[in-house]
Design a protein around this motif. Structure first.
Motif, PDB file in Angstrom:
ATOM      1  N   GLY A 120       4.117  -3.861  -3.256  1.00 25.57           N
ATOM      2  CA  GLY A 120       4.776  -4.558  -4.370  1.00 25.57           C
ATOM      3  C   GLY A 120       3.801  -4.782  -5.517  1.00 25.57           C
ATOM      4  O   GLY A 120       4.092  -4.467  -6.672  1.00 25.57           O
ATOM      5  N   TYR A 152       9.124   2.137  -5.487  1.00 28.39           N
ATOM      6  CA  TYR A 152      10.158   1.105  -5.633  1.00 28.39           C
ATOM      7  C   TYR A 152      11.256   1.323  -4.590  1.00 28.39           C
ATOM      8  O   TYR A 152      11.746   0.383  -3.968  1.00 28.39           O
ATOM      9  CB  TYR A 152      10.775   1.142  -7.051  1.00 28.39           C
ATOM     10  N   HIS A 155       9.943   0.384  -1.198  1.00 31.04           N
ATOM     11  CA  HIS A 155       9.742  -1.069  -1.163  1.00 31.04           C
ATOM     12  C   HIS A 155      11.075  -1.788  -0.884  1.00 31.04           C
ATOM     13  O   HIS A 155      11.143  -2.697  -0.058  1.00 31.04           O
ATOM     14  CB  HIS A 155       9.147  -1.526  -2.504  1.00 31.04           C
ATOM     15  N   LYS A 156      12.127  -1.334  -1.562  1.00 31.15           N
ATOM     16  CA  LYS A 156      13.432  -1.991  -1.384  1.00 31.15           C
ATOM     17  C   LYS A 156      13.972  -1.759   0.030  1.00 31.15           C
ATOM     18  O   LYS A 156      14.474  -2.681   0.671  1.00 31.15           O
ATOM     19  CB  LYS A 156      14.435  -1.437  -2.401  1.00 31.15           C
ATOM     20  N   MET A 202      12.107 -13.697   0.281  1.00 30.02           N
ATOM     21  CA  MET A 202      11.557 -12.516  -0.419  1.00 30.02           C
ATOM     22  C   MET A 202      12.602 -11.403  -0.550  1.00 30.02           C
ATOM     23  O   MET A 202      12.864 -10.932  -1.659  1.00 30.02           O
ATOM     24  CB  MET A 202      10.298 -11.983   0.289  1.00 30.02           C
ATOM     25  N   GLY A 214      14.464 -10.187  -4.027  1.00 33.83           N
ATOM     26  CA  GLY A 214      14.285  -8.770  -4.392  1.00 33.83           C
ATOM     27  C   GLY A 214      15.647  -8.107  -4.610  1.00 33.83           C
ATOM     28  O   GLY A 214      15.851  -7.367  -5.592  1.00 33.83           O
ATOM     29  N   THR A 218      17.203  -6.415  -8.117  1.00 36.12           N
ATOM     30  CA  THR A 218      17.820  -5.086  -8.172  1.00 36.12           C
ATOM     31  C   THR A 218      19.268  -5.181  -8.651  1.00 36.12           C
ATOM     32  O   THR A 218      19.720  -4.372  -9.470  1.00 36.12           O
ATOM     33  CB  THR A 218      17.751  -4.454  -6.754  1.00 36.12           C
ATOM     34  N   HIS A 233      10.661 -13.828  -7.429  1.00 43.20           N
ATOM     35  CA  HIS A 233      10.177 -12.909  -6.394  1.00 43.20           C
ATOM     36  C   HIS A 233       8.637 -12.891  -6.398  1.00 43.20           C
ATOM     37  O   HIS A 233       8.002 -12.946  -5.346  1.00 43.20           O
ATOM     38  CB  HIS A 233      10.751 -11.517  -6.703  1.00 43.20           C
TER      39      HIS A 233
HETATM   40  C1  HEM Z   1       9.509  -9.289   2.740  1.00 49.14           C
HETATM   41  C2  HEM Z   1      10.018  -8.555   1.775  1.00 49.14           C
HETATM   42  C3  HEM Z   1       9.383  -8.320   0.430  1.00 49.14           C
HETATM   43  C4  HEM Z   1       8.105  -8.586  -0.009  1.00 49.14           C
HETATM   44  C5  HEM Z   1       6.942  -9.218   0.755  1.00 49.14           C
HETATM   45  C6  HEM Z   1       8.058  -8.175  -1.406  1.00 49.14           C
HETATM   46  C7  HEM Z   1       6.931  -8.287  -2.220  1.00 49.14           C
HETATM   47  C8  HEM Z   1       6.876  -7.928  -3.557  1.00 49.14           C
HETATM   48  C9  HEM Z   1       5.743  -8.108  -4.430  1.00 49.14           C
HETATM   49  C10 HEM Z   1       4.406  -8.732  -4.030  1.00 49.14           C
HETATM   50  C11 HEM Z   1       6.077  -7.630  -5.651  1.00 49.14           C
HETATM   51  C12 HEM Z   1       5.201  -7.625  -6.924  1.00 49.14           C
HETATM   52  C13 HEM Z   1       5.537  -8.839  -7.756  1.00 49.14           C
HETATM   53  C14 HEM Z   1       5.009  -8.714  -9.159  1.00 49.14           C
HETATM   54  O1  HEM Z   1       3.783  -8.576  -9.318  1.00 49.14           O
HETATM   55  O2  HEM Z   1       5.821  -8.734 -10.089  1.00 49.14           O
HETATM   56  C15 HEM Z   1       7.424  -7.131  -5.571  1.00 49.14           C
HETATM   57  C16 HEM Z   1       8.122  -6.569  -6.628  1.00 49.14           C
HETATM   58  C17 HEM Z   1       9.421  -6.111  -6.525  1.00 49.14           C
HETATM   59  N1  HEM Z   1      10.234  -6.146  -5.402  1.00 49.14           N
HETATM   60 FE1  HEM Z   1       9.755  -6.895  -3.616  1.00 49.14          FE
HETATM   61  N2  HEM Z   1       9.276  -7.667  -1.777  1.00 49.14           N
HETATM   62  C18 HEM Z   1      10.108  -7.728  -0.695  1.00 49.14           C
HETATM   63  C19 HEM Z   1      11.429  -7.309  -0.624  1.00 49.14           C
HETATM   64  C20 HEM Z   1      12.121  -6.701  -1.647  1.00 49.14           C
HETATM   65  C21 HEM Z   1      13.490  -6.229  -1.577  1.00 49.14           C
HETATM   66  C22 HEM Z   1      14.396  -6.311  -0.345  1.00 49.14           C
HETATM   67  C23 HEM Z   1      13.807  -5.716  -2.797  1.00 49.14           C
HETATM   68  C24 HEM Z   1      15.099  -5.089  -3.289  1.00 49.14           C
HETATM   69  C25 HEM Z   1      16.143  -4.760  -2.571  1.00 49.14           C
HETATM   70  C26 HEM Z   1      12.627  -5.855  -3.640  1.00 49.14           C
HETATM   71  C27 HEM Z   1      12.553  -5.449  -4.945  1.00 49.14           C
HETATM   72  C28 HEM Z   1      11.457  -5.593  -5.757  1.00 49.14           C
HETATM   73  C29 HEM Z   1      11.436  -5.180  -7.143  1.00 49.14           C
HETATM   74  C30 HEM Z   1      12.583  -4.516  -7.934  1.00 49.14           C
HETATM   75  C31 HEM Z   1      10.165  -5.523  -7.642  1.00 49.14           C
HETATM   76  C32 HEM Z   1       9.614  -5.300  -9.051  1.00 49.14           C
HETATM   77  C33 HEM Z   1       9.929  -6.529  -9.876  1.00 49.14           C
HETATM   78  C34 HEM Z   1       9.421  -6.341 -11.291  1.00 49.14           C
HETATM   79  O3  HEM Z   1       9.646  -5.270 -11.832  1.00 49.14           O
HETATM   80  O4  HEM Z   1       8.787  -7.280 -11.814  1.00 49.14           O
HETATM   81  N3  HEM Z   1      11.623  -6.470  -2.909  1.00 49.14           N
HETATM   82  N4  HEM Z   1       7.881  -7.329  -4.296  1.00 49.14           N
END
Ligand code: HEM
Ligand code: HEM
Length: 179
Positions: free
Chosen positions: A32, A48, A51-52, A103, A107, A111, A144
């Motif tokens: 992330g 991305y 990650h999702k 989290m 997320g 999305t 998030h």
């Molecule tokens: C335990 C589960 C998860 C963890 C630990 C996690 C962790 C992270 C971290 C550390 C970031 C970077 C934050 C930043 O610097 O802006 C991030 C960004 C992101 N995550 Fe997750 N995430 C998780 C689950 C999900 C899920 C399920 C989705 C979508 C279905 C998701 C979608 C995104 C998106 C779209 C971003 C980018 C946000 C942006 O553009 O600022 N994440 N995530």
């Protein structure tokens, strides 16, 4: 090794959930933070996508893990540990379980607000939770991100305590979570 927990150690199901999900969560935090620092590219979009999908896997697994925890006894911490430390250890465990729900949901909200429906490894597509909205996307992205920082701090406290028990107190707290 027993399938279910006993009073003084975790069973194979809880141990498998613990280490598999610890790996997933730490991996997701690293990916992330890395993917958001990249310039737009095919690799960024690929990261991305993964990650999702793996993030949603955490949500499904934590639901099963919690159900298992509720139908099982939980090993009690040794009575040599002061009551306030046992209380904090439990609060940290519940916080970690809460983070593993908060989290993925935030997320999924990011999305959704971007107008995208997340796919689960190509098996099915989940519904969007809110209508597309750029302002909301930023709000959810900030949530998030800040929840991720809270999770990182809590993991550090949790791991630090586990290592202190093992190397300084030399008790069984870490061993009973090992296979
Ligand atoms: C335990 C589960 C998860 C963890 C630990 C996690 C962790 C992270 C971290 C550390 C970031 C970077 C934050 C930043 O610097 O802006 C991030 C960004 C992101 N995550 Fe997750 N995430 C998780 C689950 C999900 C899920 C399920 C989705 C979508 C279905 C998701 C979608 C995104 C998106 C779209 C971003 C980018 C946000 C942006 O553009 O600022 N994440 N995530
Ligand atoms: C990677 C280093 C880690 C170590 C050394 C470690 C160690 C431990 C130990 C020894 C226990 C048992 C405590 C007791 O007996 O009451 C435990 C429980 C627990 N740990 Fe970790 N842990 C780690 C990472 C994580 C991560 C990343 C998470 C989640 C984000 C996590 C979530 C939990 C939870 C929720 C419990 C309570 C038992 C359960 O419901 O499965 N741990 N951990």
């Amino acid at each position: 090794m027993r399938i279910k927990n006993t009073n003084d150690r975790y069973g194979i199901v809880a141990v498998t959930f613990h280490w598999l999900m610890a790996l997933l969560v730490i991996g997701l935090l690293c990916v992330g933070l890395y993917m958001t620092s990249l310039k737009i590219s095919a690799q960024k979009l690929q990261l991305y996508g993964w990650h999702k999908e793996f993030g949603l896997l955490v949500l499904f697994l934590v639901i099963i893990r919690l159900s298992w925890r509720f139908i099982n006894i939980n090993p009690t911490l040794p009575s040599s540990i002061p009551a306030w430390q046992r209380f904090i250890a439990h609060a940290v465990q519940w916080a970690l379980l809460g983070f593993m729900i908060a989290m993925p949901i935030t997320g999924w909200l990011v999305t959704s607000a971007a107008g995208l429906a997340p796919s689960f490894f190509g098996l099915f597509v989940l519904p969007t939770l809110v209508a597309p909205d750029d302002h909301l996307r930023h709000v959810f992205a900030d949530m998030h991100e800040w929840i991720a920082y809270g999770l990182i701090a809590t993991i550090c406290a949790h791991v630090g305590a586990a290592l202190k028990h093992h190397f300084i107190d030399k008790d069984d707290v870490l061993r009973r979570m090992l296979p």
